[in-house]
Design a protein around this motif. Structure first.
Motif, PDB file in Angstrom:
ATOM      1  N   THR A  48      11.597   8.579  16.370  1.00  0.00           N
ATOM      2  CA  THR A  48      11.331   8.442  14.933  1.00  0.00           C
ATOM      3  C   THR A  48      11.100   9.807  14.307  1.00  0.00           C
ATOM      4  OG1 THR A  48      10.360   6.258  15.264  1.00  0.00           O
ATOM      5  CG2 THR A  48       9.788   7.394  13.223  1.00  0.00           C
ATOM      6  N   LEU A  49      10.333  10.637  14.980  1.00  0.00           N
ATOM      7  CA  LEU A  49      10.020  11.971  14.482  1.00  0.00           C
ATOM      8  C   LEU A  49      11.278  12.803  14.247  1.00  0.00           C
ATOM      9  CD1 LEU A  49       7.908  14.380  14.115  1.00  0.00           C
ATOM     10  CD2 LEU A  49       8.302  14.792  16.538  1.00  0.00           C
ATOM     11  N   HIS A  51      14.399  11.785  13.893  1.00  0.00           N
ATOM     12  CA  HIS A  51      15.314  11.211  12.904  1.00  0.00           C
ATOM     13  C   HIS A  51      14.782  11.354  11.481  1.00  0.00           C
ATOM     14  CE1 HIS A  51      17.163   9.397  16.502  1.00  0.00           C
ATOM     15  NE2 HIS A  51      18.251   9.645  15.804  1.00  0.00           N
ATOM     16  N   LYS A  52      13.463  11.361  11.336  1.00  0.00           N
ATOM     17  CA  LYS A  52      12.862  11.571  10.019  1.00  0.00           C
ATOM     18  C   LYS A  52      12.818  13.044   9.662  1.00  0.00           C
ATOM     19  CE  LYS A  52       8.832   9.979   9.570  1.00  0.00           C
ATOM     20  NZ  LYS A  52       7.486   9.438   9.557  1.00  0.00           N
ATOM     21  N   LYS A  53      12.950  13.899  10.700  1.00  0.00           N
ATOM     22  CA  LYS A  53      12.808  15.350  10.529  1.00  0.00           C
ATOM     23  C   LYS A  53      11.473  15.678   9.853  1.00  0.00           C
ATOM     24  CE  LYS A  53      17.690  16.524  10.536  1.00  0.00           C
ATOM     25  NZ  LYS A  53      18.272  15.358  11.057  1.00  0.00           N
ATOM     26  N   ASP A  54      10.398  15.077  10.380  1.00  0.00           N
ATOM     27  CA  ASP A  54       9.048  15.241   9.853  1.00  0.00           C
ATOM     28  C   ASP A  54       8.593  16.681  10.036  1.00  0.00           C
ATOM     29  OD1 ASP A  54       6.404  15.117   9.117  1.00  0.00           O
ATOM     30  OD2 ASP A  54       5.988  13.271  10.228  1.00  0.00           O
TER      31      ASP A  54
END
Length: 153
Positions: A48-49, A51-54
């Motif tokens: 998730t991290l 793919h969100k590019k957090d």
């Protein structure tokens, strides 16, 4: 005259009864209202991290350069375990000049990973000892990520 024990024990009992419910309630409230994330990170969180590019989470690869050349988790920054203590102690500008990215604060979320989880656990411990509060460990590390990421394709 009554003995000390006969006077003290009922008083202690009353005192403990009056404080216990509040203490237990406070412990339960702290347990359920805590916003702190678990110290161990899962593949799903890493996936998730990336793919969100957090930009608020820093992913640090503590493997040696030869291992990093075999592949990395996207968005991660390499800092070998041998350099972690020194790196985390560097002033911000010196850190950025040496490692090529902005140094994170002691409250930022930072996730360490390595090949199989042992060195990332050591980096996690070093960071905690240096006062970093938001550090976490991807205990599955590169082996877990590589296997599960290939399985998704």
């Amino acid at each position: 005259m009554p003995s000390f024990t006969s006077l003290a024990i009922p008083a202690l009992y009353q005192t403990s009864r009056s404080f216990a419910p509040r203490s237990l309630a406070a412990m339960r409230q702290a347990q359920y209202s805590s916003k702190a994330k678990p110290e161990v990170v899962t593949f799903e969180e890493i996936d998730t991290l990336i793919h969100k590019k957090d930009q608020n989470v820093v992913l640090i690869d503590v493997r040696e350069p030869g291992e990093v050349a075999q592949g990395i988790i996207p968005t991660s920054h390499p800092i070998p375990l041998a350099n972690i203590q020194e790196a985390l102690s560097l002033p911000d500008k010196e850190f950025e000049a040496r490692f090529g990215f902005k140094k994170f604060s002691k409250d930022d979320e930072v996730i360490f990973y390595c090949r199989s989880g042992r060195r990332s656990g050591m980096a996690f411990d070093i960071a905690k000892q240096l006062g970093y509060k938001g550090v976490r460990n991807y205990s599955g590390s590169w082996l877990d990520y590589e296997a599960k990421a290939k399985g998704q394709k």
